[in-house]
Write a protein that holds these residues in place. Structure first.
Motif, PDB file in Angstrom:
ATOM      1  N   SER A 109       0.418  -1.096  -0.044  1.00 53.68           N
ATOM      2  CA  SER A 109      -0.016   0.208   0.092  1.00 53.68           C
ATOM      3  C   SER A 109       0.741   1.264  -0.465  1.00 53.68           C
ATOM      4  CB  SER A 109      -0.892  -0.368   1.226  1.00 53.68           C
ATOM      5  OG  SER A 109      -1.677  -0.648   0.925  1.00 53.68           O
ATOM      6  N   GLY A 112       0.269   3.816  -2.521  1.00 53.66           N
ATOM      7  CA  GLY A 112      -0.696   4.551  -2.149  1.00 53.66           C
ATOM      8  C   GLY A 112      -1.854   4.132  -3.976  1.00 53.66           C
ATOM      9  N   ASP A 113      -2.125   3.035  -3.938  1.00 58.08           N
ATOM     10  CA  ASP A 113      -3.026   3.246  -4.704  1.00 58.08           C
ATOM     11  C   ASP A 113      -3.637   1.262  -4.299  1.00 58.08           C
ATOM     12  OD1 ASP A 113      -4.838   2.969  -7.354  1.00 58.08           O
ATOM     13  OD2 ASP A 113      -4.066   1.290  -8.225  1.00 58.08           O
ATOM     14  N   GLY A 114      -4.442   1.397  -4.185  1.00 52.45           N
ATOM     15  CA  GLY A 114      -5.821   0.294  -3.597  1.00 52.45           C
ATOM     16  C   GLY A 114      -5.824  -0.692  -4.600  1.00 52.45           C
ATOM     17  N   THR A 117      -2.206  -2.789  -5.029  1.00 54.37           N
ATOM     18  CA  THR A 117      -2.010  -3.281  -3.303  1.00 54.37           C
ATOM     19  C   THR A 117      -2.975  -4.332  -3.524  1.00 54.37           C
ATOM     20  OG1 THR A 117      -2.376  -1.522  -2.658  1.00 54.37           O
ATOM     21  CG2 THR A 117      -2.652  -3.165  -1.619  1.00 54.37           C
ATOM     22  N   ASN A 147      -5.290  -1.523   4.080  1.00 53.99           N
ATOM     23  CA  ASN A 147      -5.048  -0.401   2.783  1.00 53.99           C
ATOM     24  C   ASN A 147      -5.359   0.256   3.276  1.00 53.99           C
ATOM     25  OD1 ASN A 147      -6.542  -0.335  -0.039  1.00 53.99           O
ATOM     26  ND2 ASN A 147      -4.249   0.162   0.186  1.00 53.99           N
ATOM     27  N   ASN A 151      -4.247   4.256   2.814  1.00 51.30           N
ATOM     28  CA  ASN A 151      -4.767   5.266   2.537  1.00 51.30           C
ATOM     29  C   ASN A 151      -4.727   6.521   2.452  1.00 51.30           C
ATOM     30  OD1 ASN A 151      -5.671   5.096  -0.501  1.00 51.30           O
ATOM     31  ND2 ASN A 151      -7.703   6.146   0.812  1.00 51.30           N
ATOM     32  N   GLY A 156      -1.737   9.133  -0.931  1.00 47.89           N
ATOM     33  CA  GLY A 156      -2.569   8.090  -1.377  1.00 47.89           C
ATOM     34  C   GLY A 156      -4.532   8.747  -2.022  1.00 47.89           C
ATOM     35  N   GLN A 442     -11.374   6.307   6.951  1.00 53.52           N
ATOM     36  CA  GLN A 442     -10.612   5.327   5.980  1.00 53.52           C
ATOM     37  C   GLN A 442     -10.646   4.149   5.640  1.00 53.52           C
ATOM     38  OE1 GLN A 442     -10.317   6.912   2.668  1.00 53.52           O
ATOM     39  NE2 GLN A 442     -10.812   8.840   3.400  1.00 53.52           N
ATOM     40  N   MET A 446     -12.827   2.058   2.265  1.00 57.74           N
ATOM     41  CA  MET A 446     -11.843   0.809   0.966  1.00 57.74           C
ATOM     42  C   MET A 446     -13.052  -0.261   0.596  1.00 57.74           C
ATOM     43  SD  MET A 446      -9.486   2.318   0.316  1.00 57.74           S
ATOM     44  CE  MET A 446      -9.175   1.513  -0.692  1.00 57.74           C
TER      45      MET A 446
END
Length: 493
Positions: A109, A112-114, A117, A147, A151, A156, A442, A446
């Motif tokens: 993670s 910075g991109d879910g 990840t 994540n 994030n 993120g 957050q 997600m």
């Protein structure tokens, strides 16, 4: 009226998918269309949908080419060392597998991109969960929560949005929040330990000679570990029913009547295993035709360069993944038939995820276009008692849970947070405290049906979105509250 209809639409959607009365794609399209007619704006449905699709089209493009890119990297063996390291750490112990899932998701993670990840985490861990007949919703839930905590990194998204909305510096928001976020991450790891112990207790004991993984695009088995295990048989904790699946081992306590999970929703037993065909497993083939050992460092450098460019924002993310996927295919598979074969191998995931994203565009388009989301946010702000004014940071932290779940991050940070910050300022609460508190939700966000990355997670893990939601919401909400409590205890919020 719009407030009631907005909440009713979201509730209807969640109930239907959790009860498995509708598929997520059908629910994301038909329910908002129906409520748009109820609102009396059915004639504008087309405009709302086009607006929603337009706003999410870059995300859909990014996910399509990201899936192709990382799929190719898995095919050529880039992540084989990661899988070997995970297998070596986990040793087929469900507790270690779940904790390893949390650690891997948290580490990956950092980009910075879910979506990336989840692709990397599921690709590495899915074979273990299936082989050990562990609950796949445990994997998706733990990965989503880890994540969600990570994030909040400045690159993120949420922190940058909060900084932009309140005209603050992102580092001033994030750096003081590190202790509270660290507590949140430790809680996720502790929770994964508890869930792992639960899986270990639920599953039987089996002597395992080999760790097999599911045959699929790049899924592998650690050959070196297998040789070591053949030298010294190791007793590990796995599903008691696995012996019947052709593992080559014998159960130390292999009672055939002992219920074990089928690895689906996390609630099934071996009694309903007959409902699904037995999945095929294959060992790691060091000679598989898609491996490109001579290009390993090229692929590694290309991936590092791609993630660096993404973090530094040299180009839009969809463009980066489009270029990366094209370059990876061309270099690793110079012959066109091979390129077509790789694209075909990943077409299923691409179609499922992009379809979910465009279906979600209908949902978000109707929510925003009809004004439902604005009325819902205004109502929630208006019901805050005047006496809570001096505690607006706490209120913002609590509101961030439902609002970031039912709204996009853009809607919350640019539409709701400024209103909350203004109310807080009237009672002496600083914008920095408000911004930090807004990050609390957050881990729950997600897993929102409005987050495209969650469809990558459940799609690749072959988990029903309703099952994932039923499992993760309570744990993710608890993680959010732990972060909020830590922030208040440390004087950050």
């Amino acid at each position: 009226m719009l407030t009631i209809l907005g909440f009713a639409m979201i509730a209807t959607f969640l109930v239907l998918i959790m009860m498995k009365k509708m598929s997520p794609i059908a629910a994301l399209v038909l329910i908002p269309a129906l409520f748009c007619v109820f609102v009396g704006k059915g004639a504008k449905l087309g405009d709302y949908v086009i607006d929603g699709v337009t706003s999410l089209a870059p995300t859909a493009a990014m996910l399509m080419f990201a899936i192709v890119y990382f799929g190719v990297m898995i095919d050529v063996g880039l992540f084989d060392p990661i899988v070997r390291a995970i297998l070596k750490f986990c040793k087929a112990d469900p507790l270690r597998v779940v904790v390893g899932t949390a650690l891997l998701a948290a580490i990956v993670s950092l980009d910075g991109d879910g979506s990336t990840t989840f692709m990397i985490t599921v690709s590495a861990m899915y074979p273990l969960y299936k082989r050990l007949k562990m609950s796949l919703v445990v994997m998706t839930g733990v990965a989503a929560m880890a994540n969600g905590v990570m994030n909040t990194l400045p690159w993120g998204g949420p922190t940058a949005r909060a900084a932009t909305a309140l005209k603050l510096d992102a580092s001033d928001i994030f750096v003081p929040m590190i202790p509270a976020l660290a507590v949140g991450l430790l809680f996720v790891i502790a929770l994964s330990y508890v869930l792992g112990r639960r899986e270990r207790k639920r599953l039987g004991v089996l002597t395992l000679d080999d760790v097999l993984v599911e045959e699929g695009p790049g899924f592998v088995k650690d050959e070196a570990a297998a040789k070591a295990e053949r030298k010294e048989t190791e007793t590990v904790l796995v599903g008691a029913g696995s012996a019947a699946a052709g593992t080559g081992g014998t159960g130390a306590s292999g009672d055939a009547k002992s219920p074990v999970s089928t690895g689906g929703s996390g609630s099934g037993t071996d009694a309903d295993a007959d409902d699904e065909p037995e999945e095929t497993f294959a060992v790691l083939d060091p000679e598989r035709p898609t491996l490109r050992p001579k290009l390993y460092w090229f692929n590694a450098l290309l991936t590092v360069a791609l993630l660096t460019a993404m973090i530094m924002e040299y180009l839009p993310i969809p463009v980066l993944f489009l270029l990366g996927a094209a370059l990876a295919l061309t270099v690793n598979f110079p012959h066109i038939p091979d390129q077509k074969a790789r694209l075909a191998a990943h077409a299923d995931n691409v179609l499922n995820v992009s379809g979910m994203v465009f279906a979600a565009a209908v949902f978000t388009g109707v929510l925003q276009g009809t004004g439902m989301v604005d009325h819902m946010a205004k109502w929630m702000v208006d019901v805050i008692p005047e006496a809570m004014g001096p505690h607006m940071a706490l209120v913002t932290g609590l509101l961030s849970l439902p609002l970031t779940y039912f709204m996009s991050n853009d809607g919350f940070y640019f539409g709701v947070l400024p209103v909350l910050a203004e109310a807080g300022a009237a009672h002496g609460v600083s914008p920095l405290e408000m911004a930090r508190a807004s990050l609390v939700g957050q881990p729950l966000h997600m897993s929102s049906p409005l987050v495209p990355a969650v469809y990558v997670l459940v799609g690749m893990a072959k988990v029903e979105f309703g099952d994932h939601t039923r499992f993760v919401v309570k744990w993710a909400a608890l993680t959010c509250l732990v972060i909020l409590a830590a922030g208040m205890l440390f004087g950050i919020i």
